[in-house]
Design an enzyme around this catalytic site. Structure first.
Site, short mmCIF file in Angstrom:
data_model
loop_
_atom_site.label_atom_id
_atom_site.label_comp_id
_atom_site.label_asym_id
_atom_site.label_seq_id
_atom_site.Cartn_x
_atom_site.Cartn_y
_atom_site.Cartn_z
NE ARG A 65 27.51 43.94 46.11
CZ ARG A 65 28.49 43.05 46.22
NH1 ARG A 65 29.56 43.33 46.94
NH2 ARG A 65 28.40 41.89 45.62
N GLY A 186 34.69 36.71 40.96
CA GLY A 186 33.39 36.05 40.93
C GLY A 186 32.84 36.21 39.52
NE ARG A 215 32.11 32.76 45.60
CZ ARG A 215 31.89 34.03 45.28
NH1 ARG A 215 31.73 34.37 44.01
NH2 ARG A 215 31.86 34.96 46.21
CG MET A 257 42.04 35.07 32.92
SD MET A 257 42.11 33.28 32.68
CE MET A 257 40.43 32.82 33.10
#
Length: 370
Positions: A65, A186, A215, A257
């Protein structure tokens, strides 16, 4: 089928998968790379540790990656010295990620000199963005000189999930309009038209777009100037604030979350506000991408939050029934890859587990003609 090793070097971890055809023979993650008490002192030693611990008999290739391919790489690429140098040239566009990716590539090439190495770029899937979608409205000569444009990220995830959506619905991939929502620490949204990315929420960096774990996502650029002038913050401090101390963490003190939802359900007003900010941004992107596509056949949630937070899925799509988008509560509460919209809904809403490593392995095989 030949064996493929996938190395996914993040900023503080290294994830690996060893595939024999479609079967996973070995997998794992070295966590907290470079941190006190972590799994390895640096990315180089983490990758050596992984390679030394695996039976790589019959290995046909290594897929890496690479977060940022800039404008140079629009597809996966077999890595040679020239490609390696080009990835290094892109470090200013991804200073947290490309160095880690490069470390993994260098160690794998040294340890496995006779095994072909392939770079799979997060940005490559978004090379199909129309110029109007990729262009920021600033001085064009300055933008061209310094590479200022929308690149988009999470490309391997959006590619995998949009293709899996077509398979789940048993419909031709190149005929579908799909909105994919990759919601993890993200997060990004993508509009996929006939298998091509035509809009995505992350921009020149992964900072733009949706509210994320740490972010900020979208914000008025004047905030940066204001913090510099009025708070006396330096550029690096502001960069750290927006990337590492904002989002859910900045609003609640928690970037998970699950904790935000638990606090909200317990009556915490900060968590309730954070959830509403998160949900409102997400709903806005769904509506915007619906308008851009003109017709939406499917909408798919993926990644940690997208796959497991039923409350987020329901709230994000609440009120969109006039667009043909609805969630069936019973189906939404289930598990696994599935359709969660009611029978007969104009837009099929799905939940699909992403598998970026499997997508990297697939693309590596294509490059090597395996």
């Amino acid at each position: 089928m030949s064996r493929i090793l996938v190395l996914n070097c993040g900023s503080s971890s290294v994830k690996y998968r060893l595939y024999d055809g479609d079967e996973v023979r070995a997998k794992g993650t070295v966590e907290r790379v470079g941190e006190p008490g972590g799994g390895s002192a640096d990315h180089e030693s983490a990758v050596r540790q992984i390679i030394d611990g695996l039976d790589l008999t019959g290995l046909a290739g290594v897929g890496h990656r690479v977060v940022h391919g800039g404008r140079k790489f629009s597809a996966p690429m077999r890595i040679d010295d020239k490609v390696l140098a080009a990835i290094e040239d892109l470090v200013p566009l991804a200073p947290l990620h490309n160095p880690a990716n490069l470390a993994g590539i260098r160690v794998a090439r040294e340890a496995l000199p006779d095994t072909p190495q392939v770079g799979v770029f997060d940005t490559a899937f978004h090379h199909t963005l129309p110029e109007a979608a990729a262009t920021y409205a600033i001085d064009r000569d300055l933008a061209e000189r310094y590479g200022v444009r929308r690149y988009g990220f999470h490309g391997t995830s959006h590619a995998y999930v949009s293709r899996r959506t077509a398979e789940l619905l048993d419909r031709p991939y190149d005929e579908l309009n799909i909105i994919t929502l990759h919601l993890g620490n993200g997060a990004s949204a993508c509009a996929v038209q006939g298998g091509r990315s035509v809009a995505t929420s992350m921009g020149m960096s992964p900072l733009e777009g949706l509210v994320m774990g740490t972010r900020s996502g979208d914000l008025d650029p004047t905030i940066i100037f204001h913090l510099r002038r009025e708070a006396g913050m330096g550029v690096d401090d502001i960069d750290d604030l927006l990337n590492h101390r904002s989002g859910l963490l900045g609003l609640t003190g928690a970037n998970d979350m699950r904790e935000v939802l638990a606090r909200r359900d317990a009556g915490d007003p900060a968590a309730a506000l954070a959830f509403d900010v998160y949900r409102r941004r997400l709903t806005g992107y769904v509506g915007a991408y619906y308008a851009l596509l003109g017709r939406v056949d499917a909408l798919t949630f993926t990644a940690g939050v997208g796959e497991h937070a039923a409350a987020v899925r329901a709230a994000a799509l609440a009120g969109l029934e006039r667009l043909g988008i609805a969630v069936d509560p019973a189906r939404n509460a289930g598990s696994g890859d599935r359709v969660i919209s009611p029978d007969g809904a104009e837009v099929t809403v799905c939940v699909i587990s992403t598998d970026e490593e499997r997508e990297i392995a697939r693309e590596t095989r294509e490059v090597l003609n395996l």
